[in-house]
Design an enzyme around this catalytic site. Structure first.
Site, short mmCIF file in Angstrom:
data_model
loop_
_atom_site.label_atom_id
_atom_site.label_comp_id
_atom_site.label_asym_id
_atom_site.label_seq_id
_atom_site.Cartn_x
_atom_site.Cartn_y
_atom_site.Cartn_z
N THR A 11 8.27 25.45 71.91
CA THR A 11 9.59 25.41 72.56
C THR A 11 10.71 25.50 71.52
O THR A 11 11.53 24.59 71.41
CB THR A 11 9.76 24.11 73.37
OG1 THR A 11 9.57 23.00 72.45
CG2 THR A 11 8.75 23.99 74.48
N LEU A 28 14.50 24.43 72.03
CA LEU A 28 14.62 23.75 73.31
C LEU A 28 13.84 22.45 73.23
O LEU A 28 12.85 22.36 72.50
CB LEU A 28 14.02 24.61 74.45
CG LEU A 28 14.82 25.85 74.86
CD1 LEU A 28 14.00 26.70 75.83
CD2 LEU A 28 16.14 25.44 75.52
N HIS A 79 9.39 7.92 61.41
CA HIS A 79 8.33 8.24 62.37
C HIS A 79 7.37 7.07 62.51
O HIS A 79 7.34 6.15 61.69
CB HIS A 79 7.61 9.52 62.02
CG HIS A 79 6.83 9.54 60.74
ND1 HIS A 79 5.45 9.44 60.70
CD2 HIS A 79 7.21 9.66 59.45
CE1 HIS A 79 5.02 9.53 59.45
NE2 HIS A 79 6.07 9.66 58.67
N GLU A 103 5.58 13.12 63.89
CA GLU A 103 6.19 13.67 62.68
C GLU A 103 5.17 14.43 61.87
O GLU A 103 5.45 15.46 61.27
CB GLU A 103 6.82 12.54 61.84
CG GLU A 103 7.64 13.05 60.64
CD GLU A 103 6.90 13.04 59.30
OE1 GLU A 103 7.56 13.30 58.29
OE2 GLU A 103 5.68 12.79 59.26
N GLU A 104 3.96 13.88 61.83
CA GLU A 104 2.94 14.47 60.95
C GLU A 104 2.58 15.89 61.37
O GLU A 104 2.04 16.66 60.59
CB GLU A 104 1.70 13.58 60.90
CG GLU A 104 1.93 12.21 60.25
CD GLU A 104 2.28 12.30 58.76
OE1 GLU A 104 2.37 13.41 58.23
OE2 GLU A 104 2.48 11.23 58.14
N GLU A 123 17.22 18.53 69.45
CA GLU A 123 17.40 19.68 70.33
C GLU A 123 17.92 19.24 71.71
O GLU A 123 18.77 19.89 72.30
CB GLU A 123 16.08 20.45 70.47
CG GLU A 123 15.75 21.24 69.21
CD GLU A 123 14.38 21.88 69.21
OE1 GLU A 123 14.12 22.73 68.35
OE2 GLU A 123 13.53 21.51 70.05
N ASP A 173 11.24 6.82 55.46
CA ASP A 173 9.91 7.19 55.95
C ASP A 173 8.91 6.40 55.10
O ASP A 173 8.64 5.23 55.39
CB ASP A 173 9.76 8.71 55.82
CG ASP A 173 8.39 9.24 56.20
OD1 ASP A 173 7.47 8.44 56.40
OD2 ASP A 173 8.24 10.48 56.30
N HIS A 216 -2.09 10.38 53.17
CA HIS A 216 -2.76 11.13 54.25
C HIS A 216 -4.29 11.01 54.23
O HIS A 216 -4.98 11.86 54.80
CB HIS A 216 -2.35 12.61 54.24
CG HIS A 216 -0.95 12.84 54.72
ND1 HIS A 216 -0.47 14.10 55.06
CD2 HIS A 216 0.11 12.00 54.92
CE1 HIS A 216 0.81 14.00 55.44
NE2 HIS A 216 1.18 12.74 55.35
#
Lengths: 669, 669
Positions: free
Chosen positions: B189, B192, B299, B347-348, B359, B376, B477
């Site tokens: 999207t 949007l 996040h 977020e990841e 948006e 973060d 991570h």
């Protein structure tokens, strides 16, 4: 005319008035842009002629309009031409192509090979440049355009006793000039202000210009050409006001004509030129909220003398600045918000001055401007007010027009007179004057509405439509639009001018000086609901069949309505005069900025300068959301799934814009 | 991990904290989006194996990381994978492609045919997905990526005594997960908000995804593969930390290897899925200016346990909301402006939650938001503060950091400690801590900076670079980013967390509660001047030769500087505490909204989401205006006149944006 010595003269006039120590503004200055205009060659006038096979010239169209007063003999009168038409010398058989719409050429092309022909078209139905753009794909090599007496003169044609100077009607040699480009703003610097060093696209890359030569002529010359055309008779709705049958052309003239076998030849010597055009800006500084602007503007340039277009509007603007400036200079008054006056340059070439101004100050204007008022042609005729704008400005125009007397009608207000001519029944307000929408780019409001999303309006006095069908006042863009014409036929005594000055001035003062901005969000909601109802009845069934839901749009319009109603309640139930300034500012900002949420630079990928998802130009001709209507029409006609995807995409753009606007009207946190 | 049961658990945790009657916020709620994520198949794990010509599997890479604590044995630990890698089962000879940069593949391609090969690359040098995007044009059919011990572990490799749990270093089986898409926000999207009914582009049209399968592995497996590679030795700067020579591959393994003639096979079963992801939002309503927002966010989702990424930031945010919420609930305090807290989802997978929020509320946020604070990963290590942001926020971070003690250094402020690690000499301020710029899209500030143009900052505690060269904290991570790891190796005693909470909280209070917004436009001017000086020395000579003038840019930067200086003078010479609220608001709006003038949706046609002409990502690697640097590099390399035109165009965009920003700082009328 833009960038001529006469234009510079009007720049100086505006500066002098606005810098007048007794009745001027706080400040006035010029802002210059280097803009791309198109001119004929004064040494090599454009020519339209009928040439027979041996090369003899059998007829030549008039190069300039016939003089009835000394005005037409002024050497500064520019030869009628189509600005931005390419130069070229096409020669070919003539055909009559009605209004030059795509459907007109399509119809002609059913029965004849149009390659190498010259088409003659009448004004109306399609944009000026579109008549050439639509023609080129069929191989047509040149286009003529004229104003048919049926369209402008209620059928009258004779300058012996019918047309100007006997009436307001257009004389047989009158020619409507105009810009034949289709986008607004400077053509070489899209989305950038046209400063000296700004990057310019190559001239050959300008979109939306006529690809083939096109030239306007008077209806006397058009008569000579059309009544000699051969071939079959054109359909009834192609027939105009001449006392002959309008034939298609064989192509070419009929065998019995003196023009038999002859070609029509265009010799067009227009050329593009980058020239210095000025806006003249003036300001009254706001006392309490100097960083809130109300902008009032009109263009300054004309095609010829321009007594009506634009000087009727400019005289109204000068009268307003004289009165307000005088009060400011005498220390009697200063508005709460700042008022910016703009005398725009080069409007006739595509709304250039106002658009460059909007491009240069985009962010600042967007952050600070409460409203834009445009009064261009102030008086088309002196029968009634006409107004167009965002629905949020309807109410302030009503209030203002109730306080002004209608010209010639002592005990009737402009409002009471107006409602007789244009009215509608609003679900909320009952019978009220009908205010139009600013969907197109007809005057300098375009950049403010479509590019900046500022609440805008366009105000004028206009015709009694029961008395004339003229598509516009007949001297429009001709050498007859003079003081003599204006004072004798358009607005004797200038009473219409006065009514417009009082009404627009009243609107301006209300916008600049009210504690709470007189912008009504519930009226906006009503218009969105009407658009929605139309969209649902036109599209919902077919969209459902394509698995595209209209529910997000319905929810968004409903959210907007509820938020507007709530904000209205807050305004009406609060004693805002006794509230803290920042509480009032919060509400004013909601009212002022709600329109910005309707802007989406991706909403109309094919429409230059259009970002406002509610008020864009539309070719579908439906009284509903323009992008939805156009996307739907395209998908319905092509049936391609990619086109239905675009309908769905636009619906998402539209719903989310309305949702975003609703969230601005809703409680801020 | 985004949209899992664990994610929902953290949603509930945030809501509970923020709705707590004693220490919560005024309001807290969730906002949901339907977003496109990519997951491995838990029933069919991705596999990387070495297969000999007869089909025997000679080696299989570890599917999950080796457990050292019970954390790694949690069944919710997701298998290492490359999110948005396509599924596929490519098999081919292995080559070593260094960091997977375009130049790396180009170099390899000089001496061998890469078609049908599998490339192994190390993290760093190029974006995750870029390693596959860059590979595909050479006919490479699959890519492996691992973290080289030289890049993350200062060369250490052994889990017997060197890596976690013995130190903070990455164990041999540790694998960095990540999003391999290159654009931010929901992928289906663009531009949007990803609501249920929003139009979605087809999955196959998503730009910027890996076109071929890619999979991350641990360095133990990478060692097994790389040290067996045949062919010539790779150049010195391609060599990593393994105790063998990194060869290119013949392609394939060396003849003396047990893997001789074998292929490497990837079995990748990732799949895309549209799932419901939530932001959790909380608000403290402003007392005086509720319609001015300061937004603070981080996040909530992680790849595995995410003790550091993102929970170090989330714990800081929760501590700030606990303290501020408590003061609000006890009626002790309420900020002047509204504070919005955002706990962003997904977020990841590409900064999705924050981008969808931006948006959805684009216009409202743009109109009302004074600043965005992002914390973060709050603590990479506990040596020193690090901050990046618009130059206008430098000063408020300085002021805050002077009021907080540096962890472990009683009489030293965070500021005094910081200046020892990162500093520069400012023409105005002398020696000061060096604040970075937010040019990329590394965390949730991206949409606020690039799409909304809101003054933003990113704050953390970080390494002593004299003690480690690790490109990021080694457990990043992986399944080792746990509470045990964080509390033992990253920030024992959580003193770094406290310092960040105090510093960021102090910044937040200053932004939300100061009468005059602590945004410094003169510092912005200084940065623009530095960018200009660099641009002039790098480009002016060649631009002059192409007849492209830098004068408009110089004039614009100079106007900005003068306007900033003037506004600063107005602020410092006024007794604003005794001025009318609207006079203060006017100045605050100038400071708050100046950045919006730098936005141009046409500035970076090839860079999704980037509209801020000063701070965009750039590939040219020059400390100057990013669009100018990239356009110049392209034109210089191609020599095409069309590319020089683009340089000129971008210079106009840039100059006009800076001019427009200057006009916002200048006197309003």
């Amino acid at each position: 005319m833009a960038t001529t010595a006469g234009d510079e003269h009007t720049v100086q006039l505006m500066l002098k008035r606005w810098q007048d120590p007794d009745s001027g503004l706080d400040q006035a200055w010029r802002e210059e842009y280097m803009v791309y205009l198109s001119f004929p060659d004064p040494n090599k006038p454009n020519k339209v002629s009928v040439v027979n096979p041996s090369g003899s010239v059998l007829h030549t169209a008039r190069e300039k309009e016939k003089p009835y007063t000394s005005d037409q003999e002024d050497p500064e009168v520019v030869q009628p031409y189509a600005a931005y038409s390419p130069a070229g010398e096409p020669k070919g058989k003539l055909v009559y192509a009605n209004q030059g719409k795509p459907s007109d050429y399509h119809h002609l092309n059913q029965t004849m090979d149009l390659r190498g022909t010259i088409a003659i078209t009448r004004y109306g139905g399609a944009g000026r440049g579109a008549k050439a753009i639509n023609a080129a794909p069929y191989g047509i090599i040149g286009v003529l355009v004229y104003t048919d007496p049926l369209d402008i003169n209620d059928g009258l044609m004779s300058d012996v006793n019918e047309t100007y100077p006997h009436s307001w009607y257009l004389p047989p040699s009158g020619v409507e000039r105009g810009s034949f480009g289709s986008q607004f703003g400077d053509k070489l610097t899209p989305y950038l202000a046209a400063k000296g060093d700004t990057y310019r696209i190559p001239e050959e890359s300008i979109p939306g210009l006529p690809p083939i030569p096109i030239q306007p002529i008077g209806f006397k010359d058009a008569y000579t050409l059309i009544c000699e055309l051969g071939g079959d008779a054109a359909p009834q709705d192609w027939q105009g006001g001449f006392n002959c049958t309008y034939n298609f052309g064989a192509p070419g003239f009929k065998p019995t004509s003196v023009f038999n076998d002859s070609d029509v030849k265009l010799d067009i010597f227009n050329h593009g030129k980058i020239v210095n055009s000025s806006n003249v800006m003036g300001v009254i500084r706001g006392s309490v909220e100097p960083d809130r602007y109300v902008i009032y503007g009109n263009h300054r340039d004309s095609w010829v003398h321009g007594a009506i277009d634009p000087s009727s509007g400019t005289s109204v603007m000068l009268e307003i600045t004289r009165v307000l400036g005088g009060m400011v200079k005498r220390g009697k008054w200063r508005p709460r918000r700042s008022i910016i006056f703009g005398s725009w340059g080069a409007e006739e070439f595509g709304l250039i001055g106002s658009t460059e101004y909007a491009e240069e100050y985009l962010t600042k204007l967007s952050e600070r401007t409460a409203a834009y008022i445009n009064v261009d042609i102030a008086v088309f005729a002196n029968a009634t007010l006409r107004a167009s704008g965002m629905p949020s400005v309807q109410n302030v125009i009503f209030k203002a027009s109730k306080q002004v007397s209608a010209p010639g009608l002592d005990s009737t207000s402009v409002y009471e007179n107006w409602i007789r001519y244009f009215n509608r029944t609003s679900p909320t307000h009952g019978l009220i004057p009908s205010v139009g929408y600013l969907t197109g780019a007809g005057s300098d409001y375009a950049a403010f509405v479509h590019y900046l999303g500022i609440a805008s309006m366009d105000i004028s006095y206009t015709y009694d439509r029961s008395k004339t069908n003229a598509r516009i006042y007949p001297a429009y863009h001709t050498a007859y639009d003079t003081f003599h014409y204006a004072s004798k036929f358009i607005d004797p005594g200038f009473v219409g001018h006065q009514a417009v000055a009082r009404t627009a001035g009243n609107v301006l003062i209300r916008l600049a000086d009210s504690l709470v901005l007189p912008l009504n969000c519930s009226d906006y909601a009503e218009s969105l609901e009407e658009y929605l109802n139309t969209a649902v009845s036109l599209y919902q069934e077919q969209l459902q069949a394509k698995n595209i839901s209209m529910e997000p749009l319905k929810r968004a319009v409903s959210s907007f309505g509820k938020a507007a109603e709530h904000l209205d309640q807050v305004i009406h139930s609060s004693d805002l005069a006794n509230e803290t300034p920042l509480k009032v500012r919060k509400i004013n900002d909601q009212l002022m900025l709600v329109d910005r949420a309707f802007l989406n630079p991706l909403a109309f990928p094919d429409k230059y300068g259009y970002r406002h998802v509610i008020w864009a130009a539309s070719s579908a001709g439906k009284p509903t959301f323009p992008g939805l209507a156009d996307a739907f029409a395209k998908a319905e006609s092509s049936g391609l799934s990619g086109d239905w995807d675009k309908v769905h995409y636009h619906l998402s753009v539209l719903s989310q814009a309305i949702d975003a606007a609703a969230s601005i009207l809703a409680d801020v946190i």
